[in-house]
Design a protein around this motif. Structure first.
Motif, PDB file in Angstrom:
ATOM      1  N   ILE B 103      -3.725  -7.799   4.626  1.00 18.60           N
ATOM      2  CA  ILE B 103      -5.032  -8.139   4.056  1.00 18.60           C
ATOM      3  C   ILE B 103      -5.182  -9.658   4.044  1.00 18.60           C
ATOM      4  O   ILE B 103      -4.267 -10.365   3.628  1.00 18.60           O
ATOM      5  CB  ILE B 103      -5.144  -7.630   2.603  1.00 18.60           C
ATOM      6  CG1 ILE B 103      -5.075  -6.105   2.558  1.00 18.60           C
ATOM      7  CG2 ILE B 103      -6.436  -8.130   1.948  1.00 18.60           C
ATOM      8  CD1 ILE B 103      -4.883  -5.547   1.148  1.00 18.60           C
ATOM      9  N   GLY B 287     -13.347  -4.721   1.232  1.00 19.61           N
ATOM     10  CA  GLY B 287     -12.605  -5.102   2.430  1.00 19.61           C
ATOM     11  C   GLY B 287     -13.090  -4.358   3.668  1.00 19.61           C
ATOM     12  O   GLY B 287     -13.424  -3.184   3.607  1.00 19.61           O
ATOM     13  N   THR B 300     -11.131  -9.405   3.910  1.00 20.82           N
ATOM     14  CA  THR B 300     -11.989  -9.419   2.723  1.00 20.82           C
ATOM     15  C   THR B 300     -12.829 -10.695   2.736  1.00 20.82           C
ATOM     16  O   THR B 300     -12.555 -11.638   3.489  1.00 20.82           O
ATOM     17  CB  THR B 300     -11.176  -9.335   1.415  1.00 20.82           C
ATOM     18  OG1 THR B 300     -10.397 -10.524   1.281  1.00 20.82           O
ATOM     19  CG2 THR B 300     -10.267  -8.122   1.404  1.00 20.82           C
ATOM     20  N   ALA B 312      -8.820  -3.798  -2.006  1.00 20.02           N
ATOM     21  CA  ALA B 312      -8.413  -3.716  -0.601  1.00 20.02           C
ATOM     22  C   ALA B 312      -7.016  -3.100  -0.494  1.00 20.02           C
ATOM     23  O   ALA B 312      -6.732  -2.329   0.427  1.00 20.02           O
ATOM     24  CB  ALA B 312      -8.441  -5.103   0.041  1.00 20.02           C
TER      25      ALA B 312
END
Lengths: 340, 340
Positions: B103, B287, B300, B312
């Motif tokens: 992420i 996200g 994100t 996320a």
């Protein structure tokens, strides 16, 4: 130059025809002497609306057109087969020089097809873009092309920038308007092939104030005055503007009805909210010119009421008085002919 | 299948790094046992944030990455040269199977480039689309592609429709999601060349619920669940959504401050207004997965706070537990291999 602008209005076009359309024409002639309106449509229906009203008779006349192109009809077929429709009759008035401009709130596709095939492009102009106005938090911006020509080429976008700049400066009154191209980043190397090829042409184009790329996020923040893109992207921008705007306004209204507390708040806040939304809605309901034609065709929103028609008539007067097509001819097609 | 999802988080990415990013990871491990987070970034900076907090030590570890890719850096150059950046180190963890997902709230272009070049596309997948969520008045919609690949071809859009349907059904929980292609009219014959060529392919594609064209105006009204378009158009939609939404919210706030009367209204109405805007902002801050990779990469918003990172991480758990890549492999690349 004559002091009267002759405007044909499609009395049968849009959701509120003929009532609101005729009312808009009446409001125009009742408020200014410099315009002569030709109401094109079913004679009896238009006459019935006129009979109710007080107005200077010498400024309005009816042009009979017994057929109507409906909102959902196939544009090319409709223009080809309905020769006696208000749309085709009105556009022929422009083509033949009987009027200076034609306004319609009717079938959008038919307006675009008719503009290009009946009225026709000015000699030397490659594409005729539809150029609507969108609201920004600093005022308004002109977006072109918004629907007339999909799959445009770089040289078309340069023409759009030139014509859009002229319209924005002389009709809307924005001095030295900032021109930007819609892109997915601000750097010159970003974008799809069309943008990459168009960017240097715009940068090197004389007579426009090109400021580079604009991301869609910056359009509502007033990042540019004339925003150039190909028609598919322009159409998406215009429609989404309206869609998100309406959804947000509905969200606000719904929120204000959720509780007793919010309803009390609404009583106090609503006048200010309505006032602040008004310029937003007005911008989206301003007539959009189809630029680069032998004359002028203006498309107004399908839900146009009298005020939109009246304002569009005013736009047509300014367009003619400022000699926009003369400037386009001189600066764009003239320059091209010298090069050739 | 293991019961723990391993998620690498770019601790240095975004406007609020590392503080909010680390806080989001902490919130995630403090609220669920089924996740193990690898915080990738400058060791000392990340450790300083962790030291302040209470959390289950066995669920978080730091992976040192002394370099940082800045928001404004050139994506391709940055990914190529900054091998020790949090972005490149994190993506290599996915590539090597050390984690299930990565992420980042950092440089969007670098996430897209790194996802495709470091993590890489699944065998048989032609393009990896970025698939963010937008709010509608009925809930949410998934739009893809929103930035990964400009100048896509029809077969790419069909893949987007298939992967988007799988994600929407199994991660977001929308049964039999309605798929539509962004167009400038609803009829099949409308649109640019890409849309015209893609339309029949989508209509004939098994396993998706294709409902036809969607005009941009209908997206905020919930006209479809999975909305397919090429990346340039998708990027414009996503950015304009945010731009118009923010402008409208600002307009409302400004309107409420214009007079004593409106200020009184604001006192009563603000809680309801804030509540109604919240889902709108939350959707835009969810996200966005890059689909079709060997693993999962989630981008994100650059302004992400702890809540976005925590959410996320939850998306990554669902993605793995629902075996999304397994379904993509079985339904899309598997089917293609049988055909070949």
């Amino acid at each position: 130059m004559e002091t009267v602008t002759r405007v044909a209005v499609d009395a049968m076009g849009g959701d509120n025809a003929p009532g609101e359309i005729v009312k808009g024409a009446l409001d125009a002639v009742n408020s200014r002497k410099d315009v002569h309106v030709f109401l094109v449509g079913k004679k009896d229906a238009v006459a019935a609306e006129l009979d109710k009203a007080q107005y200077p008779k010498e400024q309005i006349e009816i042009v009979d057109a017994p057929e109507v192109i409906e909102m959902a009809e196939h544009p090319v077929n409709a223009i080809r087969t309905k020769k006696q429709s208000s749309m085709v009759v009105g556009m022929n008035l422009v083509k033949n020089g009987d009027v200076d401009a034609f306004i319609s709130a009717g079938n959008s596709g038919a307006i675009l097809v008719g503009g290009q095939t009946i009225v026709g492009r000015m000699h030397g102009i490659k594409r005729a873009p539809l150029a609507p106005i969108v609201p920004t938090d600093k005022g308004i911006a002109l977006i072109l092309d918004c629907g007339a020509n999909v799959d445009a080429r770089p040289e078309h976008l340069v023409e759009f920038a030139q014509m859009g700049s002229i319209y924005m400066e002389y009709v809307i009154g924005v001095k030295n308007p900032r021109v930007a191209i819609v892109n997915i980043g601000e750097e010159e190397e970003k974008g799809n092939e069309l943008v990459k090829e168009t960017f240097p042409l715009l940068r090197d184009c004389p007579g426009i104030n090109f400021t580079g790329s604009i991301e869609a996020r910056e359009i509502p923040h007033g990042g540019a005055d004339v925003i150039v893109c190909e028609a598919f992207v322009g159409n998406v921008i215009l429609k989404l503007y309206e869609g998100v705007g309406v959804t947000m306004m509905d969200t606000v209204k719904d929120a204000l009805m959720t509780s007793l507390r919010s309803k009390i708040g609404a009583l106090f806040a609503m006048p200010a909210l309505r006032k602040s939304f008004k310029p937003y809605l007005e911008a989206l309901h301003t007539g959009a010119p189809l630029l680069g034609l032998n004359g002028l065709v203006v498309k107004t929103h399908g839900s146009s009421k009298a005020i939109e028609i009246k304002n569009a008539i005013g736009q047509c007067v300014t367009f003619r008085e400022e000699n926009i097509n003369g400037i386009i001819k001189e600066r764009i097609t003239g320059a091209q002919q010298e090069e050739a």
